[in-house]
Design a protein around this motif. Structure first.
Motif, short mmCIF file in Angstrom:
data_model
loop_
_atom_site.label_atom_id
_atom_site.label_comp_id
_atom_site.label_asym_id
_atom_site.label_seq_id
_atom_site.Cartn_x
_atom_site.Cartn_y
_atom_site.Cartn_z
N TYR A 1 25.40 105.36 32.43
CA TYR A 1 25.57 104.84 33.61
C TYR A 1 25.57 106.09 34.51
N ASP A 2 25.23 105.85 36.22
CA ASP A 2 25.17 106.73 37.05
C ASP A 2 26.80 107.15 37.36
N LYS A 3 26.86 107.96 38.15
CA LYS A 3 28.96 108.45 38.57
C LYS A 3 29.69 107.37 38.63
N GLU A 4 28.45 106.90 40.36
CA GLU A 4 29.15 106.04 40.33
C GLU A 4 29.62 104.34 39.79
N SER A 5 28.47 104.01 38.98
CA SER A 5 28.38 102.92 38.48
C SER A 5 30.07 103.53 37.66
N ASP A 6 29.78 104.64 36.72
CA ASP A 6 30.92 104.67 35.47
C ASP A 6 32.13 104.72 36.37
N GLU A 7 32.40 105.22 37.88
CA GLU A 7 34.00 104.79 38.42
C GLU A 7 34.00 103.24 38.81
N ASP A 8 32.59 102.50 38.89
CA ASP A 8 32.77 100.97 39.24
C ASP A 8 33.76 100.58 38.15
N PHE A 9 32.91 100.63 37.10
CA PHE A 9 33.06 100.42 35.46
C PHE A 9 34.92 100.32 35.09
N ASN A 10 35.41 102.11 35.38
CA ASN A 10 36.65 102.18 35.30
C ASN A 10 37.63 101.33 36.37
N HIS A 11 37.05 101.30 37.29
CA HIS A 11 37.97 100.60 37.75
C HIS A 11 37.72 99.03 37.64
N TYR A 12 36.86 98.16 36.77
CA TYR A 12 36.35 96.89 35.97
C TYR A 12 37.41 96.52 35.26
N ILE A 13 37.27 98.05 34.11
CA ILE A 13 38.24 97.06 33.24
C ILE A 13 38.98 97.58 33.15
N ARG A 14 40.06 98.28 34.39
CA ARG A 14 41.70 98.24 33.97
C ARG A 14 42.02 97.03 34.29
#
Ligand SMILES: Nc1ncnc2c1ncn2[C@@H]1O[C@H](COP(=O)(O)OP(=O)(O)OP(=O)(O)O)[C@@H](O)[C@H]1O
Length: 559
Positions: free
Chosen positions: A492-505
């Motif tokens: 993942y790129d950095k932005e997708s990574d942050e979105d993923f973390n947000h989603y997973i939370r």
């Protein structure tokens, strides 16, 4: 696989085989009287120059011949239907078995090779058996008919021909042993070829990158030459078998003229009798020829039967029959250990996960994280200890239903050669809530063909990150209780990574298990299980915003 197993398979075709037999009986009746018609034509027609009798006999012979042709055509048709069906059944059985065998076999040999070997054996078996087995059924009756006719015509000549049997038998014993040896060689060389092909096809990019074209081409040439040489020896041996057999037969049959001449001299046989006998004499040796041929064939297909047998003996997954409940409260690893190739991959793994917990599995490369997931997914079975789901060993659940509990993103993602939609909706149900996750779906909606975009072979038309996003959507599409992600964002790129973390939370699966090397995901987790050399060295729980190590000795740096 034994020859009996193939015969058992033929059981369902007993009606058709009975049909073939009935038709063969008819042919046999025609055949039994044919030598007598010939004898009568020569003695009463040709020798006495009685034209109407000759015409009568010729008409009868032509009629019988035409009827035999029609019957043989019908028999051939039934025969093709049966052999096609048997071939298809065997291939379906192999593919089905190949899809069910334990994954460890795949790791060892490669599934392409396993299935290709099985198909090679089936084809070898059928190509030989197809042309021999049913033909034998068909011929037996005709041969018996003619044999009876010939013995009635002259038993002395018939006995001379029978002397061929022991000669042919000894010859056949010698050649069929060699046939088995060469057939084993052909099979082994083909297996080596399948292994090579699987390896090179999967590593095609590396062939290009490392300039291996010439090396691999040379290897291919050597493999094919080896196969060709063995196949050539196999075909030549078969030809040798046929021509030596035919030569011995010819010598005996030609010798019949001498015996026949003596019998005619002693007025114990007519010329017509001798001519009729000679024109059908080869039929008398045919049963022996065919049975010895069958012996040769069985010897030749023995190696194929053996390896097909080993293939079907490969253990299938599954076993349990219990249906899992509607909810899962608890997953427990109890003293779980796994040994592969004599190496302890996991040892004495103990932990319990409870419903609602988000768990990260961390540890250095090769520490056993993916293996632990594979055990939970029942891709491997523990060598020691057990895994329990709601206090029931997972092996007791019906495997298909058990796997439906999971939504999984694996480390090596494979997408099917189909549209993105078909790759997400593997169950055929329409897209659901997962289509509303922008960080995964934006790239799809940005494409001209949207969800109909083709993934290419294995997903080759997508980037690594895009493949991981499709894999995540696919896992979310399933209404799973346990969400398992093995390095899901490594591309993942950095932005997708942050979105993923947000989603997973906000993830609401009953269980979330993430294998990761990324520290930022850890913030979204409730606990971490740390592995080292196949052992758990720490279970670290989050208390408020702090990580609190609850067991084991190795200190863990707080994030
Ligand atoms: N089928 C197998 N046969 C023999 N050894 C195996 C097999 N599968 C895995 N291993 C070994 O098991 C060990 C653990 O592998 P595993 O893939 O679980 O590690 P991991 O912790 O997930 O590593 P990574 O962080 O690199 O993904 C490795 O040393 C690997 O060589």
């Amino acid at each position: 696989m034994k020859i009996r197993a193939i015969l058992r398979m033929m059981k369902s075709y007993r009606l058709q085989i009975a049909g073939i037999m009935a038709l063969s009986l008819l042919v046999s009746a025609f055949s039994a009287i044919t030598p007598f018609i010939s004898q009568s034509m020569i003695d009463k027609g040709l020798v006495s120059v009685h034209i109407p009798h000759v015409i009568y006999c010729v008409v009868l012979l032509v009629l019988f011949f035409l009827l035999k042709q029609i019957i043989e055509y019908v028999q051939k048709k039934i025969e093709i239907d049966i052999s096609n069906d048997v071939a298809k059944n065997l291939q379906m059985k192999s593919i089905s078995h190949g899809m069910k065998i334990k994954s460890l076999y795949y790791k060892d040999q490669g599934i392409y090779k396993i299935i290709s070997d099985a198909f090679f054996d089936i084809n070898a078996l059928l190509s030989i058996a197809q042309s021999q087995f049913l033909t034998i059924f068909i011929l037996i009756f005709e041969i018996v008919g003619i044999g009876v006719g010939l013995y009635l015509l002259d038993w002395r000549l018939a006995l001379c021909v029978t002397a061929l049997i022991p000669i042919k038998y000894v010859l056949n014993c010698f050649l069929s042993k060699r046939a088995e040896r060469i057939s084993r060689e052909v099979r082994d060389k083909n297996q080596a070829y399948h292994r090579w092909l699987e390896d090179v096809v999967q590593g095609m990019l590396d062939v290009k990158l490392w300039g291996l074209h010439d090396k691999k081409l040379k290897e291919y040439g050597e493999l094919v030459t080896g196969i060709n040489e063995s196949s050539k020896r196999q075909i030549l041996l078969q030809a040798k078998n046929n021509s030596v057999g035919a030569s011995v037969e010819q010598v005996v049959l030609t010798g019949l003229y001498v015996v026949g001449a003596y019998l005619i001299l002693g007025q114990r046989l007519t010329l017509g009798g001798l001519m009729a006998f000679l024109s059908f004499a080869s039929y008398l040796t045919l049963p022996v020829t065919i049975f010895l041929q069958l012996r040769y064939v069985l010897q030749q297909i023995k190696p194929n039967l053996e390896s097909l047998g080993s293939f079907f003996q490969m253990e299938e997954e599954g076993g349990g029959q219990l249906p899992p409940g509607n909810t899962v409260e608890r997953i427990e690893f109890s003293h779980v250990g796994l040994e592969l190739d004599g190496k302890n991959i996991l040892q004495d793994v103990n932990f319990t996960l409870r419903r609602g917990e988000k768990t990260a599995i961390i540890g250095e490369n090769g520490s056993g994280k993916s293996t632990l997931i594979n055990l939970l997914l029942r891709l491997y079975e523990p060598t020691t200890g057990q895994i329990l789901l709601d206090r029931v060993p997972i092996s007791q659940y019906k495997i298909e239903d058990y796997r439906k509990l999971f939504g999984v993103v694996t480390q090596d993602i494979h997408l099917f050669h189909a549209s993105l939609r078909d790759n997400i909706c593997l169950d055929g149900a329409p897209l659901g809530e997962e289509a509303r996750i922008p960080f995964c779906t934006d790239f799809i909606n940005g494409r001209q063909e949207g969800y109909e975009t083709q993934a290419g072979s294995g997903g080759a038309k997508l980037s690594g990150g895009e493949r991981q996003k499709i894999a995540l959507l696919r896992a979310l599409h399933r209404d799973a209780k346990i969400f398992v992600l093995d390095e899901p964002t490594s591309n993942y790129d950095k932005e997708s990574d942050e979105d993923f973390n947000h989603y997973i939370r906000q993830d609401t699966h009953d269980f979330l298990l993430v294998v990761t090397h990324r520290r930022d995901i850890l913030d979204c987790m409730d606990q971490m299980i740390e592995l080292q050399n196949g052992r758990i060295v720490g279970i670290i729980k989050k208390e408020g915003t702090k990580w609190q190590k609850t067991s084991f000795s190795k200190p863990f740096a707080q994030s």
